[in-house]
Design a protein around this motif. Structure first.
Motif, short mmCIF file in Angstrom:
data_model
loop_
_atom_site.label_atom_id
_atom_site.label_comp_id
_atom_site.label_asym_id
_atom_site.label_seq_id
_atom_site.Cartn_x
_atom_site.Cartn_y
_atom_site.Cartn_z
N SER A 5 6.56 1.42 -5.57
CA SER A 5 6.49 -0.05 -5.25
C SER A 5 5.47 -0.50 -4.63
O SER A 5 4.62 -1.50 -5.02
CB SER A 5 7.61 -0.32 -4.27
N VAL A 6 5.02 0.12 -3.27
CA VAL A 6 3.93 -0.28 -2.52
C VAL A 6 2.60 -0.11 -3.52
O VAL A 6 1.57 -0.98 -3.46
CB VAL A 6 3.74 0.63 -1.37
N MET A 7 2.42 1.12 -4.18
CA MET A 7 1.17 1.08 -4.96
C MET A 7 1.08 0.11 -6.16
O MET A 7 0.30 -0.37 -6.27
CB MET A 7 1.28 2.59 -5.35
N ASN A 38 2.68 5.84 7.72
CA ASN A 38 3.98 6.57 7.45
C ASN A 38 5.04 5.52 7.70
O ASN A 38 6.24 5.47 7.18
CB ASN A 38 4.03 7.47 8.53
N ASP A 39 4.75 4.52 8.70
CA ASP A 39 5.89 3.48 9.03
C ASP A 39 6.21 2.70 7.89
O ASP A 39 7.30 2.34 7.41
CB ASP A 39 5.28 2.45 10.07
N ILE A 40 5.00 2.29 7.01
CA ILE A 40 5.22 1.51 5.87
C ILE A 40 6.07 2.31 4.75
O ILE A 40 6.84 1.76 4.21
CB ILE A 40 3.56 1.20 5.14
N LEU A 41 5.70 3.57 4.43
CA LEU A 41 6.32 4.45 3.58
C LEU A 41 7.80 4.66 3.81
O LEU A 41 8.67 4.57 3.11
CB LEU A 41 5.69 5.54 3.24
N ARG A 42 8.04 4.93 5.19
CA ARG A 42 9.29 4.93 5.55
C ARG A 42 10.34 3.54 5.34
O ARG A 42 11.40 3.80 4.85
CB ARG A 42 9.51 5.61 6.91
#
Ligand code: ARG
Length: 634
Positions: A486-488, A448-452
């Protein structure tokens, strides 16, 4: 349908005949198979080589300027003649009026084939729009009997994500989640019966310690509100206290004091005691643990949903029973696979497996002296248990490369105890590390922290373009989706086994091969459709023979490749196979915008171009959703 029509126009062709002649051809799902079949027919007449030898060696090319197909002449195994001379000769004999191909181009020992524009444009655009979200999928791949579409399907288990309760969700789990989610989608689209399993780290003495921490300082309210965070905090706190306590005991020992009582009442001892109760099946202790686990799973599910991921089963180390492990331990002992070492049970692969392989596998402990079953032991029971439950044809373990040895040992043990047939169904999907995965708030701990963080960053990037920003209805939501993309995409860009550096600025850029670029490409295609204001009937009635421009033909050629790319991805099991294609295709589409305008063109031209862009939008959508992305429309 469009593909049938095409085959009907070429002399001596029908879809049935193609499917019968070439077992791997599926022209309804992959229109290019019609081109390959025709190529084989014509080249066979020219060269005398049998079509069954030609068809399988027809390869695709790296880029359109090298043709749509390429044949390495030596692969046709003609004795005594120089391949480069043959290439020239065959090219010259190619019929001028061939309906599907231009004259092939010989380059040394290769023959390159370029498809003709008109039939390609017409067939591919129609086929894509007819098949919609199904275009590119290969439902026949998962059939147990490839000739019986109504028959049983092959089953695959994809085990992925598998975080550890109360511990940080680290980069390894992030990659496993992204890659595993993609592979599960891939097999589903290939017609397999897919079972997604999350194998949680949720068992061991440390979970006795956690339960103890909750008894001491836990808070039910906070647990309910944010179980993952609360349990993690408890875990950190009790571990810190345990270290302090251990130091104190050591200090007293040094002073020569008797520490027996201190040790007996230590947190460590109490945690051991609590865990023993869990192992012995004490209902209250187990209920407490289940409570933590269940609440954590609720939270995991919410986060996975943001990534379009769901699991069929939340398994985990805690779900493997002592009885099951005892049974397997007996089998291993009876077969002479394991040995006893002062009360511990271990396996010495150097004795079990000859040569280099045995040396590499080394030794592994299965059970500690105190009787505790270890990670590997649980995995053996879980692997066999899953086979009994699901009778899988294939099982993928999507786990970081650090655990390569562990999984090799696991599969070897399965083989050594007489289940080679099962171990051969199992495959480790390995991947490299992520370097520097930290955010402005420090090292990330939870998904959750990463995605936020990435979402917030993306929101700032979006605000830089005020005009476009103001047109978005729910910018926070779009920023969130773009952040996730972006992350994916960053994660799936390279080969799985490569390490990469987590780079917030690079991954959130709209330029370069990024998630936001793909999203931009998709939303631009959506916006063309919105602005053209043509109904689907109008687009369907388009006269596609108006699309004669090289740019239009090239877009159609790219779109034709998608089913081949899908097939190839089933071989590579690399998300980059899909991504590389999507970037190539979207670059091709974007370079055509200046040449093929929709709005402002004459109505018939507008309809035809809209059909082309609509087909491109469908293929991009199919590729993005296969990767697990949520394509945005604005
Ligand atoms: N929970 C493990 C970890 O975080 C990963 C589990 C991998 N799967 C398995 N069947 N061992 O390291």
């Amino acid at each position: 349908n469009a593909v049938e029509q095409l085959a009907g126009q070429v002399e001596g062709m029908s879809l049935d005949a193609i499917a019968q002649t070439y077992p791997n051809a599926h022209p309804e799902a992959n229109p290019l198979d019609v081109w390959r079949a025709h190529l084989s027919n014509v080249l066979s007449k020219i060269s005398g080589v049998d079509t069954s030898i030609i068809f399988p060696v027809i390869a695709w090319t790296q880029s359109l300027d090298k043709g749509d197909f390429i044949i390495p002449v030596p692969a046709l195994r003609i004795k005594g003649e120089k391949p480069d001379a043959l290439a020239v000769e065959w090219a010259s004999k190619w019929p001028e009026d061939d309906p599907l191909f231009k004259k092939p181009v010989p380059t040394k020992t290769f023959l390159s084939f370029f498809i003709k524009g008109a039939p390609a444009v017409k067939t591919i655009i129609k086929a894509v729009r007819e098949q919609g979200t199904e275009y590119g999928k290969a439902p026949f791949d998962g059939l147990k009997d490839p000739k019986d579409p109504s028959g049983a399907r092959k089953r695959i288990i994809v085990e992925f994500s598998s975080p550890n309760v109360a511990k940080p969700f680290h980069a390894g789990h992030l990659r496993s989640t992204i890659i595993g989610g993609f592979l599960a989608n891939l097999y589903e689209a290939a017609g397999w019966d897919v079972i997604r399993i999350n194998y949680l780290g949720d068992w061991g003495k440390q979970y006795g310690l956690l339960a103890l921490a909750f008894q001491l300082y836990g808070n039910e309210e906070e647990l309910k509100r944010d179980p993952i965070d609360h349990l993690f905090k408890l875990y950190v706190r009790i571990n810190a206290e345990m270290s302090t306590e251990k130091e104190a005991i050591e200090a007293q020992k040094k002073e020569g004091k008797d520490t027996t009582e201190l040790e007996a009442n230590s947190l460590d001892e109490r945690a051991r005691g609590y865990f023993k109760k869990m192992v012995d099946g004490d209902e209250a202790a187990l209920a407490q643990w289940r409570h933590f686990r269940d609440l954590s799973i609720v939270k995991y599910k919410e986060t996975y949903a943001r990534l379009n991921i769901r699991f069929d089963e939340y398994s985990g180390e805690s779900q493997v029973t002592e009885e099951d492990m005892a049974e397997n331990a007996q089998i291993m002992a009876d077969k002479g696979v394991t040995e006893n070492d002062n009360g511990a049970v271990l396996i010495d692969f150097t004795k079990q497996v000859p040569g280099k392989e045995g040396k590499q596998l080394g030794k592994a402990v299965l059970r500690k002296r105190d009787g505790t079953a270890l990670y590997l032991t649980r995995d053996v029971s879980e692997l066999l248990g899953r086979f009994h439950k699901y009778a899988y044809d294939k099982m993928l373990y999507v786990v970081a490369s650090q655990q390569e040895l562990h999984l090799k040992q696991l599969f070897k043990i399965t083989e050594l105890i007489g289940h080679k047939d099962i171990s051969q169904r199992c495959q480790h999907i390995s991947f490299g590390m992520v370097q520097g995965m930290s955010t402005r708030k420090g090292t990330v701990k939870f998904l959750n922290d990463i995605l936020r963080d990435v979402g917030e960053h993306m929101h700032e990037v979006m605000k830089r373009n005020e005009e476009k920003y103001s047109q978005i209805e729910d910018p926070v939501k779009v920023a969130d989706i773009l952040g996730i993309s972006s992350v994916m995409v960053q994660d799936m860009t390279g080969k799985r086994i490569n390490n990469y550096t987590f780079n917030m600025d690079a991954m959130t850029s709209f330029e370069g091969d990024t998630g936001p670029y793909l999203q931009y490409a998709h939303s631009r295609l959506c916006s063309i459709k919105r602005r053209a204001k043509l109904s689907d009937e109008e687009i369907n009635s388009a006269d596609l023979s108006l699309l004669t421009e090289e740019h239009a033909v090239n877009v159609a050629r790219y779109l034709a490749q998608w089913p081949d790319v899908f097939q190839n991805t089933l071989k590579t099991l690399e998300p980059t196979t899909v991504l590389t294609y999507l970037f190539r295709m979207t670059h091709g589409v974007s370079s055509s915008y200046d040449h093929l305008q929709v709005v402002g063109s004459e109505l018939e031209v507008m309809k035809a171009r809209m059909a082309l862009y609509d087909a491109a939008r469908i293929v991009l959508y199919n590729g993005m959703t296969l990767l697990g992305l949520t394509p945005v429309e604005r």
